[in-house]
Structures are given as structure tokens and as C-alpha cells.
Design a protein around this motif. Sequence first.
Motif, PDB file in Angstrom:
ATOM      1  N   PHE A  72       0.904  -0.617  -0.084  1.00 15.44           N
ATOM      2  CA  PHE A  72       0.212  -0.028  -0.540  1.00 15.44           C
ATOM      3  C   PHE A  72       1.087   1.408   0.190  1.00 15.44           C
ATOM      4  CE2 PHE A  72      -2.617  -3.727   2.896  1.00 15.44           C
ATOM      5  CZ  PHE A  72      -3.846  -3.728   1.084  1.00 15.44           C
ATOM      6  N   VAL A  73       1.647   1.229  -1.440  1.00 15.92           N
ATOM      7  CA  VAL A  73       2.853   2.215  -0.855  1.00 15.92           C
ATOM      8  C   VAL A  73       2.605   3.424  -2.193  1.00 15.92           C
ATOM      9  CG1 VAL A  73       5.108   3.166  -1.370  1.00 15.92           C
ATOM     10  CG2 VAL A  73       5.013   1.416  -0.079  1.00 15.92           C
ATOM     11  N   SER A  74       1.801   4.854  -1.828  1.00 16.95           N
ATOM     12  CA  SER A  74       1.573   5.631  -2.481  1.00 16.95           C
ATOM     13  C   SER A  74       2.408   5.886  -4.091  1.00 16.95           C
ATOM     14  CB  SER A  74       1.137   6.890  -2.091  1.00 16.95           C
ATOM     15  OG  SER A  74       0.611   7.400  -1.069  1.00 16.95           O
ATOM     16  N   GLN A  75       1.604   5.726  -4.988  1.00 14.20           N
ATOM     17  CA  GLN A  75       2.133   6.096  -6.210  1.00 14.20           C
ATOM     18  C   GLN A  75       1.655   7.467  -7.273  1.00 14.20           C
ATOM     19  OE1 GLN A  75       4.543   5.863  -9.004  1.00 14.20           O
ATOM     20  NE2 GLN A  75       4.899   4.155  -9.266  1.00 14.20           N
ATOM     21  N   ARG A  76       2.815   8.584  -7.507  1.00 15.42           N
ATOM     22  CA  ARG A  76       2.518   9.152  -7.812  1.00 15.42           C
ATOM     23  C   ARG A  76       2.261   8.858  -9.442  1.00 15.42           C
ATOM     24  NH1 ARG A  76       2.702  13.845  -3.126  1.00 15.42           N
ATOM     25  NH2 ARG A  76       1.802  12.810  -1.422  1.00 15.42           N
TER      26      ARG A  76
END
Length: 614
Positions: A72-76
Motif C-alpha cells: 500500500f505504497v502511494s504511487q504518484r
Amino acid sequence: MLAKPHHFIPTCFSSPTKLPAVVHRVPSQVKIAPPHAISIPTSNNTHASSPSILDHAADDSVAAYWDYQFLFVSQRFETTKPITLCVVDGAIPHDFPSGTYYLTGPGLFTDDHGSTVHPLDGHGYLRAFTFDGVCREVKFMARYVRTQAQAEEYDPATDTWRFTHRGPFSVLKGGQKVGNTKVMKNVANTSVLRWGGRLLCLWEGGEPYEIESETLDTIGRLDVIDGCDSPPHSGKNSGGIWDVAAGLLKPILYGVFKMPPKRLLSHYKVDARMNRLLTASCNAEDMLLPRSSFSFYEFDSNFKLLMKQEFNIPDHLMIHDWAFTETHYILFANRIKLDLAGSMAAVCGISPMISALSVNPSKPTTPIYLLPRFPDKCGRSRDWRVPVEAPSQFWLLHVGNAFEVKDVNGDSEIQILAATCSYQWFNFQKLFGYNWQNGKLDPSAMNVNGGENEPMARLVQVFIQLDTNGNIKRCSVEPLNQRKDSSDFPAINPVFSGSRNKYIYAASSSGSRTTLPHFPFDTVVRLNLCSKSTHTWSVGNRRFIGEPIFVPKGDEEDDGYLLVVEYAVSVQRCYLVILDPKRIGEDNALVARLEVPKHLNFPLGFHGFWAADN
């Protein structure tokens, strides 16, 4: 948006007491070294993981904790142009159909002002894997869905985010708490569908967003039930106490909280036999009342409405997924109740809005509502308001398929293939292990037994026998297999949707991680419903998978391929995996593995859709 993806990667693991706080974002000028204390093998793993020197690390609770965070690591990052994926194992088969595999799910969990959100409240991030059957290559794109909430919370001038919408499952730290009525945060992150020339991203509780299929640009909200429903009733109430309560709630929910009168469910059905799209909605106010009103809609291949039906059920239900046959819509009664203390805390902004509700395990059975799909053709039939009582209590998670079989006497049997869990395990405030008080994810919350030594989720087959008049003769529930490991996301060959099928596939757990025995999943399971045999393919140490999708290519039910995303969390890589469903359980089940560029590594997806080229 071209900001860097937010990764915080520990370089060593000591003990749980020395863990730093979960951080999803680091300043771009800080250089982060990849993890070196633990690694994973790069060789193919087509069976359950074999013992290796990594087993000690894989079973370590700290490694498990971080593996879970990396899902659940943010990906921008987004891709404005398609990127050809590199084949790192095997080869794309020459007979793989041309088409696109769409996968949606959350992409962002933390903003730039101290707030984190529940995975269910994360902004929708649509991924597209397009297969060219001629060139035998796969191109990848990923874009955020430009929802109304996304437009408000993202500033393109500064390339920063500030969460302003609470969402149903989150509490903001860097945003307004008390008096924040932005609860219905439509993030279009739950499911995806291509139908009638339209590509749609759906969410549980609002209109879907239409997406341009070639560029993944967001076109805007599409009210698929516009004109299908009459305007909200504003006249006199019928006099019933719950009608009076509904009348009082409507101006608050519609006006103050900006909830749509009808909440379109994120799960839809495709009747392959009749070539129809089936959708369902419920009334917004019924989430707070001990009654439930559902509307079902059927569309042809051009998105023309063919029929609509409404059903009022005298029970407080929360429906996420449902089933259909050629004669019925089928609702499993996931029973809930209003939590008064939680409601007060939620209204005050102290806790998430979902804390206003709790599960209601007061019945030892599971009510199942058989709603007539074509009432004019039913003739004499039982009162659908009286539910079928399944002999055991369970909470329905997802449906794989349902179908109806008639015998020579005219009696019929409805069979439903589904994933269920116990009421004891299902907890609104602990889904995915999210702790709204500190914004962290606790994997142990997803890895407890569901009661009576049951796993958190399992595959079951429900049998409902009816006589010629539709009266219930018998209802039973049986496990689909004898595996003790958790399983969810059941899938079939979509050509057989609504018809009798022989095979079902699902995401499952191998049970090889002592600290992550149930979730995340790391295994694809194939079940033969006739022989009751089970075969599995496991992805390997410290790698997880999402929902499998079947891609048909011939007339036979198992003639096709399975697609599943592999999340190699310890090296922060995503792979698209192609499996031969006939060979699951054998050494050569893996057909190909394609690598997503590391800078585009994405978090766990929810649901996908295969759209074949015409």
C-alpha cells in the motif's frame, strides 16, 4: 502529475519494538537505498515455496510487517503514453487474444499535510495492460481517475495533495474534522467495466466515472440510472415509522452530506447468455434504517435500459456483491445495525463515519433473498419477502458464479459459488488492518481466525432446492475444497457467467508465512467442481498476488489464460503473470511474466476486467 513515488524502505530489520513509524513519503532530495538485509530469488516458482535460506527472514514478524506496508505504497507517477513491458520469464503465447486487461484500485494513501486514508478511501488509479496479438507485446498505462474529490485535493500548480474529504473509513489529521460533511468521497477505485462502448470506473456509493479507453483520460461522471428512477419522494410519507424516519434523513443526507439518493453498487454482473449488463443500487437513507430498498437494472449491449425492478426488504443489510441466475437476483443478507455511540463519534469527526455501523450476528443462520428476475414468467411462486435460511452464519464477500439446474420433475436447484467469512472476523473499523487513530496498517488484523478455527475467508457452494412452485425444499452450504487456507476473489470463464460451470479460480494463501497465514494472498487455486480436485500455483517467497482474471480464447471452459498481478514487495516490483489454467499444479503453469518499470510500481489493485478487441 510527475512527482516521485513515495517509498520509505527500511534497510535492516531488528525487532518489532524498534520499528519506525510508517512513512509513505520522503523528500525528493533524500536518497533511499534499496533493502539489502533480505532479498528474494529470481528463479521461477510454480509451486508452493520450497525451503530456502530466506525462510527465516520471510517468517520474521518485522519483515512481514514491512511486506504488508509495501503493498500500500502511494504511487504518484502516471503514464501519458503507453510503455512496452519487458518479458522476463517465458513468452507471450502466439494465440493470446488481443484486448486490454483493466485493473483498478487505490493509488494514493497519504497527502502532503500529515493525513493518511484507509485503502478503501484511496484515490482511484486505473491500470491498463493492452495485448497486441499480432506483435505479441503488452503495453502498459496508468492514470488517476479525475474525480471531483481528486480535482479538489490535488493542486497541479504545486504538484501537492491535501485531503479535504473524510471518506467513509478515514479521519483526517491535516484536514477539517468537526463539521466536515465531505463523507461520500467517490474515488472510483473499486471495479472497472467496459460495456456498450464505454469504459467505467465504479465505487461503492456513487455514479461511475467514464474513462477514454485509449488515453485513460477521465471524461466525467456517468449517471447510468439517470431517468431510470423517479425523483426522491418529497410528498407525504405513507405513515410507517421508517418512512417517517426516511423522510427526516433524506434532506440531511442529500443536502448536507451530498449523498446521491441512489447508491450504485460497485459490483455488476454480465449475463453472457442474454448479453446483458446487470447493475444494482440501494437507497442512501437505508444505511441507517432497519430496512433495505434495492433496484436492479438490465441493459443491452448498447447500454439501453431494458428493465428495472425494485424490492423492499425488511432488514438492515450491507450488500457488496450479489448473484443472479436466469430467473432470480440473489442477495445474501449481510446484516448490520446502527451503533449509537459510534454514530455520535462519527458525526463529531472523532471516528470514521463507518463506525456508525456494526455487524449484526444475532441470527445463527444466513438469510438469502431470491428475488424474481422476470415476475411475469414465474406463474405461481413463493413470497420472495420470506428469505431462504442457510443453516450456518456467514458474511458474503464475493460471488464467483450462480446457476440453476432443473430435473425431470420440474424441480430446480440453485447453486451459488462464493467467498465468505465469519461475522467475528469482519470488522468495519479494521478492514485491511487500517488503524485510523495512527494511520498505520496492522497485518495481524487480517490474519486472525474467523471463529472455530476457520480462516478469514473461504470458498463455499450454496445449494437451494426448489419445487415446481418455487417453494424451498432444502438449503445447504458446503466448502468448495478441504484446504484450510484463506481464499477470495473467485473467478470463472466469463462466457459461463450465469450458466453451469466446471472450474473456478481464486486467490488463496499457501499458509507458508507464519505471521501472514491468511492475507495477503500468494497462490492461485483451481478447483474442479465435478471431481472436487484442487490444484495450486504459488508465486514464491515474499511475493503476493491480487484477483485472477480469466481470458477466454476457445469453446472449452478452460480454454484460455489466467492473468494475475504479482507484487514482489521486497524489491518493489510488479509483474503481470500469464498462467495456463489447464497446467496449474504442474511445473509449466507459468506462461510468461512481464515486468512493470520500477518507477511505476503500483499498490494492490482491487478488481479487474478483460475487454477483448472486437
